[in-house]
Design a protein around this motif. Structure first.
Motif, PDB file in Angstrom:
ATOM      1  N   ALA A 173       0.863  -1.186   0.000  1.00  0.00           N
ATOM      2  CA  ALA A 173       0.000   0.000   0.000  1.00  0.00           C
ATOM      3  C   ALA A 173       0.895   1.229   0.000  1.00  0.00           C
ATOM      4  CB  ALA A 173      -0.917   0.012   1.217  1.00  0.00           C
ATOM      5  N   ASP A 174       0.417   2.290  -0.642  1.00  0.00           N
ATOM      6  CA  ASP A 174       1.158   3.545  -0.560  1.00  0.00           C
ATOM      7  C   ASP A 174       0.188   4.712  -0.638  1.00  0.00           C
ATOM      8  OD1 ASP A 174       0.814   4.522  -3.314  1.00  0.00           O
ATOM      9  OD2 ASP A 174       2.197   2.968  -3.896  1.00  0.00           O
ATOM     10  N   PHE A 175       0.652   5.838  -0.150  1.00  0.00           N
ATOM     11  CA  PHE A 175      -0.137   7.069  -0.166  1.00  0.00           C
ATOM     12  C   PHE A 175       0.772   8.197  -0.640  1.00  0.00           C
ATOM     13  CE2 PHE A 175      -1.552  11.016   1.870  1.00  0.00           C
ATOM     14  CZ  PHE A 175      -2.842  11.096   1.340  1.00  0.00           C
ATOM     15  N   THR A 176       0.318   8.901  -1.674  1.00  0.00           N
ATOM     16  CA  THR A 176       1.079  10.001  -2.251  1.00  0.00           C
ATOM     17  C   THR A 176       0.285  11.292  -2.117  1.00  0.00           C
ATOM     18  OG1 THR A 176       2.114   8.523  -3.864  1.00  0.00           O
ATOM     19  CG2 THR A 176       2.208  10.879  -4.329  1.00  0.00           C
ATOM     20  N   ALA A 177       0.953  12.335  -1.676  1.00  0.00           N
ATOM     21  CA  ALA A 177       0.353  13.666  -1.591  1.00  0.00           C
ATOM     22  C   ALA A 177       1.357  14.675  -2.116  1.00  0.00           C
ATOM     23  CB  ALA A 177      -0.036  13.999  -0.152  1.00  0.00           C
ATOM     24  N   GLY A 178       0.839  15.745  -2.725  1.00  0.00           N
ATOM     25  CA  GLY A 178       1.781  16.706  -3.283  1.00  0.00           C
ATOM     26  C   GLY A 178       1.140  17.975  -3.778  1.00  0.00           C
ATOM     27  N   SER A 179       1.829  18.635  -4.662  1.00  0.00           N
ATOM     28  CA  SER A 179       1.428  19.941  -5.174  1.00  0.00           C
ATOM     29  C   SER A 179       0.060  19.882  -5.839  1.00  0.00           C
ATOM     30  CB  SER A 179       2.456  20.439  -6.180  1.00  0.00           C
ATOM     31  OG  SER A 179       3.746  20.488  -5.617  1.00  0.00           O
ATOM     32  N   TYR A 180      -0.610  21.030  -5.824  1.00  0.00           N
ATOM     33  CA  TYR A 180      -1.913  21.195  -6.460  1.00  0.00           C
ATOM     34  C   TYR A 180      -2.952  20.226  -5.890  1.00  0.00           C
ATOM     35  CZ  TYR A 180       1.395  23.384  -9.619  1.00  0.00           C
ATOM     36  OH  TYR A 180       2.417  24.139 -10.127  1.00  0.00           O
ATOM     37  N   SER A 181      -2.912  20.082  -4.557  1.00  0.00           N
ATOM     38  CA  SER A 181      -3.904  19.277  -3.825  1.00  0.00           C
ATOM     39  C   SER A 181      -3.989  17.853  -4.364  1.00  0.00           C
ATOM     40  CB  SER A 181      -5.279  19.946  -3.895  1.00  0.00           C
ATOM     41  OG  SER A 181      -5.235  21.248  -3.364  1.00  0.00           O
ATOM     42  N   PHE A 182      -2.834  17.274  -4.624  1.00  0.00           N
ATOM     43  CA  PHE A 182      -2.782  15.923  -5.174  1.00  0.00           C
ATOM     44  C   PHE A 182      -2.789  14.902  -4.044  1.00  0.00           C
ATOM     45  CE2 PHE A 182      -0.744  12.092  -6.633  1.00  0.00           C
ATOM     46  CZ  PHE A 182      -1.197  11.924  -7.931  1.00  0.00           C
ATOM     47  N   PHE A 227      10.009   5.647   2.212  1.00  0.00           N
ATOM     48  CA  PHE A 227       9.608   7.048   2.197  1.00  0.00           C
ATOM     49  C   PHE A 227      10.284   7.708   0.996  1.00  0.00           C
ATOM     50  CE2 PHE A 227       9.874   5.400   6.464  1.00  0.00           C
ATOM     51  CZ  PHE A 227       8.639   5.725   7.016  1.00  0.00           C
ATOM     52  N   ALA A 228       9.504   8.407   0.165  1.00  0.00           N
ATOM     53  CA  ALA A 228      10.061   8.973  -1.063  1.00  0.00           C
ATOM     54  C   ALA A 228       9.589  10.403  -1.255  1.00  0.00           C
ATOM     55  CB  ALA A 228       9.654   8.123  -2.262  1.00  0.00           C
ATOM     56  N   VAL A 249       5.966  18.763  -6.522  1.00  0.00           N
ATOM     57  CA  VAL A 249       6.557  17.950  -5.464  1.00  0.00           C
ATOM     58  C   VAL A 249       5.544  16.899  -5.028  1.00  0.00           C
ATOM     59  CG1 VAL A 249       7.585  17.926  -3.161  1.00  0.00           C
ATOM     60  CG2 VAL A 249       7.972  19.881  -4.690  1.00  0.00           C
ATOM     61  N   LEU A 250       6.006  15.648  -4.935  1.00  0.00           N
ATOM     62  CA  LEU A 250       5.168  14.541  -4.479  1.00  0.00           C
ATOM     63  C   LEU A 250       5.884  13.805  -3.356  1.00  0.00           C
ATOM     64  CD1 LEU A 250       3.998  13.022  -7.903  1.00  0.00           C
ATOM     65  CD2 LEU A 250       2.698  14.546  -6.415  1.00  0.00           C
ATOM     66  N   GLY A 251       5.186  13.565  -2.270  1.00  0.00           N
ATOM     67  CA  GLY A 251       5.724  12.773  -1.169  1.00  0.00           C
ATOM     68  C   GLY A 251       4.938  11.483  -1.031  1.00  0.00           C
TER      69      GLY A 251
END
Length: 900
Positions: free
Chosen positions: A383-392, A862-863, A892-894
């Motif tokens: 499982a993974d969760f990505t959050a980032g720029s432009y409310s992604f 963690f990326a 940017v995506l984390g």
């Protein structure tokens, strides 16, 4: 009388087996005569010549292994060895987990030999036990990993007589489990500790050892290249067949040695006389790709034609020619309107050049084939969760494993959800994706796979910006020229199918597969018209409703036989396809918009929109194809094939109350030769062709012949090391029978157009050093018009840069206190491109930089991915002067990932 549930299940299973037998008989009856005739050729001599050992997944070259007599070992008894205490200064006692960097499997006259490789032959502590017919070895304080550190699992089914299965897997975070299961009893396993190789398992069934009446002796194995089939120097004294290893876990690596798209068989890339590039799952994960566009940017000669603002389906150009849709697991995936999600992709295979010989109608530049994930025999959870720029925001999960104890029923489920804004004003996206799949191993020779996909994508339809003069308009790349809140685009796609495989013998196999894709689109959009005095943009409001129902059925027989010393691997297939659906367009008028100072308050027409298109299309396709992969010598291979296609297209125009139909047929040949002067080098040359039907009629009412594509290609493939490969190719493609405007009747067309593409491409993928991976490409593409009545001869084809370069590389620290820390760098250069066939404007060149930082710890990762690090302004593609798609600025995506 009560009926037990178990009896019901047994009854249901019997019925299902009978249905499957009927299905098998029905699907192969038309080919049975051919199979029987060819099968008679396969004598015992042929069987000996075509006995192969095939290693999948472990991309490292299997080195020459010393004889057992040459190995210094403290014990030769498994019982003694597993009870021997480890040295006090061993890595286990120090608490460090030993990494098993690879697994080797070599056939021997006594059975099969499994080798667990460690750094410098580090010693491993062992615990063994038996359970039922299984001999189980647990290796504590160890993990099975490729050089990059990622875990993987492999399984070998029925490697020798009397053995059911051998598996090697990570039992938990600090234990490797090796399970050897016999059919009638516990197998005999002997273990040896090698200072050079690591741990060696010599395995034989009880029956075999009793027949042989001797202690195990190790023989020198034949040298092998990764992923290749190799012929044993002598048949085994006991008649054993060499084993086949199957990777069942996530592969870790940028180099994939085998591919199926080019030949529809699992063939080493180095043996294919064509350029085929593969973007594996690991690249997608490292780059944090969320669109298919992100994957194909790693491959030479592939560019975008249009992407609807990056939120919808995309169109691609390969070697200068725009493709009409992708393929999925070898099936035509409707058309370019069909949206693809990457959450359940195992890899992306791109075959360069004409592909009609196996796939039917297609543009001559090549095809993109999406290979989906398959169920695994060992439990797998990620499982993974990505959050980032432009409310992604984007969570995904992937789970797989067996559903029963004997692992004959396997499942996999991939789920993704995405909610995001965009650098484009007023554009946001919500996506839901669910993809379950199921594998039923009916018996040792028959497997049935089911798969299903549901995709729902809601976004704002975006046509990008426009051109002024010979460049994109000097306005912010964020400027939206549609109607905020009204440019809705809703896409719903359903995909389903099955794949039935039956092995008649070790040399003959039947495949029968069905694919169904239903794609529905409902768009409300402001369509750009022409610019008024280079400031005001004329527009209209359009409601487009499109549905494409695509059904494909394939039946194929794959064989293997010899004529003297020449080995043949024929493929005979038939494909039926129907694609149909309604298309409706309605239009209203919108007020113009000032592109420099927009006021986005245009009122949608209150009157009903005027319907100007209302048609029902249907296309039926029948293809019959034959291919033969011929091994003339160990280092000389010939590929020949041809396909007959018959197409019939019908269109009902409900507004005009008319119906038109058109029939076409085409023959598409291919021939290629591969010569390998040394094992690491492949020289190849090939000729191939393609066709695409031309729809419409000339001024005299006659239909047009299909457009034809021909390609000549030469190239070199090199294994620069056992983990790094490169392909250098040069080609010329000529497309003839291109429709052009009739100079005497501009409302009609004639077949006088011709387009040509020439180029040189270089692709490199793999691992330079342990932990240092790379995927890179360069392409020189000269694609231009050579004959036309409408456009000037010499004009370049649209959105095709003459020079493109891509580089993505990562490095992960392998040892010490910073082990698991990794870095990534991406460099992408795209030269100037003409925006349309008129060559009326230019998309300027750009150089983009991406970067990544990640850290792995046990099962966690963690990326941080940074795209367009230096915030360069650039344009990805265009369709004409009024549709230009800007590229995203700094993003940017984390991501946090968990895998077990």
């Amino acid at each position: 009388m009560l009926i037990k549930s178990r009896d019901v299940c047994v009854g249901v299973e019997i019925v299902l087996r009978q249905i499957l037998k009927i299905l098998l008989a029905t699907s192969c009856v038309w080919l049975w005569v051919a199979i029987s005739a060819a099968a008679e050729v396969s004598s015992q001599e042929v069987q000996n010549k075509t006995a192969f050992a095939k290693v999948l997944g472990n991309s490292r070259t299997i080195r020459e292994i010393p004889l057992l007599s040459e190995i210094e070992r403290p014990t030769s008894s498994a019982q003694h060895l597993v009870q021997s205490p480890t040295p006090t200064n061993s890595l286990q006692n120090q608490g460090e987990v030993v990494q098993v960097t690879g697994v080797k499997a070599n056939p021997t006259p006594q059975g099969v030999e499994i080798i667990l490789q460690t750094f410098g032959g580090q010693q491993l502590q062992l615990l063994n036990r038996t359970a039922g017919n299984s001999f189980i070895i647990d290796v504590p304080n160890a993990q099975l990993r490729l050089p990059s550190g990622e875990a993987f699992t492999f399984r070998s089914e029925k490697p020798i007589t009397g053995l059911r299965e051998i598996t090697v897997t990570n039992f938990d975070a600090k234990t490797i489990r090796v399970t050897v299961t016999g059919e009638a009893g516990v197998p005999i396993v002997e273990l040896y500790d090698s200072a050079n190789e690591g741990l060696i398992f010599s395995v034989a069934s009880t029956a075999q050892r009793a027949q042989q009446g001797q202690q195990p002796q190790r023989q020198q194995p034949p040298k092998q290249q990764p992923g290749l089939q190799t012929q044993p120097t002598q048949p085994s004294a006991s008649g054993n067949k060499p084993i086949e290893l199957v990777v069942t876990g996530e592969q870790d690596g940028y180099r994939v040695p085998n591919a199926s798209t080019a030949t529809k068989t699992d063939t080493p890339v180095r043996d294919i006389p064509a350029s085929i590039q593969i973007v594996p799952r690991q690249v997608l994960q490292d780059q944090k790709a969320v669109r298919l566009q992100d994957a194909v940017q790693n491959v030479s000669g592939v560019t975008q034609a249009g992407n609807y603002g990056g939120t919808g389906a995309a169109r691609y150009i390969i070697r200068g020619f725009e493709q009409d849709g992708n393929f999925r697991n070898g099936f035509r995936d409707a058309n370019f309107f069909t949206l693809s999600e990457i959450a359940n992709l195992e890899r992306v295979e791109i075959l360069k050049g004409p592909a009609s010989v196996l796939f039917g109608e297609a543009e001559p530049g090549g095809i993109i084939n999406l290979v989906t994930k398959q169920p695994l025999s060992e439990p797998y959870y990620a499982a993974d969760f990505t959050a980032g720029s432009y409310s992604f925001y984007r969570p995904t999960f992937d789970i797989s494993g067996p559903l029963n104890a004997d692992k004959t029923l396997l499942y996999r489920l991939n789920v993704a959800y995405q909610n995001s804004g965009s650098f484009r004003d007023f554009v946001d996206t919500e996506r839901i994706f669910i993809a379950p799949s199921l594998t039923w191993k009916i018996d040792t020779n028959t497997t049935l796979n089911f798969d299903f996909e549901y995709l729902n994508n809601n976004t704002q339809f975006d046509r990008g910006i426009v051109a002024i003069g010979n460049r994109p308009a000097p306005i912010p790349i964020s400027r939206f020229l549609g109607v905020p809140g009204e440019n809705d685009s809703k896409t719903t796609a359903y995909r389903a199918g099955y794949r039935l495989e039956h092995q008649f013998s070790k040399n003959w196999q039947l495949r029968n597969a069905l694919s169904i894709t239903i794609n529905k689109i409902n768009d409300f959009r402001a369509e750009p018209g022409d610019l008024i005095d280079d400031r005001f943009l004329d527009r209209n409001f359009t409601n487009a409703k499109l549905e494409t129902d695509n059904y494909s059925l394939q039946t194929e027989v794959i064989g293997k036989f010899a004529t003297g010393s020449i080995i043949h691997q024929p493929l005979l297939g038939i494909e039926l396809n129907r694609s149909e659906g309604p298309v409706t367009f309605s239009r209203g008028i919108l007020s113009p918009i000032d592109i420099f100072s927009p006021v986005n308050n245009s009122v949608i027409p209150t009157n009903p929109l005027t319907t100007f298109v209302n048609i029902q299309n249907r296309t039926d396709r029948l293809g019959i194809y034959l291919q033969d992969q011929i091994t003339l010598l160990d280092n000389l291979k010939l590929l020949v094939g041809g396909r007959f296609d018959f197409t019939e297209q019908k269109s009902d125009n409900f507004l005009a109350s008319t119906s038109t139909s058109q029939s076409d047929q085409a023959f598409s040949p291919r021939v290629g030769l591969v010569y390998q002067p040394i094992p690491a080098i492949s020289l190849y040359a090939s000729y191939s062709s393609s066709f695409v039907p031309n729809i419409g009629t000339s001024v005299n009412g006659s239909t047009f012949d299909p457009a034809q594509g021909t390609q000549y290609e030469v190239g070199v493939k090199a294994d620069l090391s056992n983990r790094l490969s490169a392909t250098l190719a040069a080609y010329q493609i000529t497309k003839t029978n291109v429709l052009t405007t009739d100079p005497n009747n501009p409302d009609f067309s004639i077949l006088t157009g011709e387009q040509r593409s020439r180029g040189v491409e270089l692709d490199i993928a793999g691992e330079i050093l342990t932990g240092w991976k790379i995927i890179a490409s360069y392409a020189y593409t000269d694609a231009q018009i050579t004959k036309d009545n409408e456009y000037p001869v010499g004009n370049l084809l649209g959105s095709v840069a003459k020079n493109t370069v891509s580089l993505w590389t990562t490095y992960e620290i392998q040892r010490g206190s910073l082990q698991g820390l990794g870095f990534g760098l991406g460099l992408y250069y795209v030269g100037d491109r003409q925006g349309d066939l008129d060559n009326s404007f230019v998309l300027p060149s750009y150089f983009r930089t991406d970067a990544a930082l990640y850290y792995k710890r046990n099962n966690w990762k963690f990326a941080l991915n940074i795209k367009n690090l230096f915030d360069q302004k650039y344009y990805e593609s265009s369709q004409d002067r009024n549709i230009i798609y800007p590229g995203a600025p700094l993003t940017v995506l984390g991501t946090i990932s968990w895998e077990f």
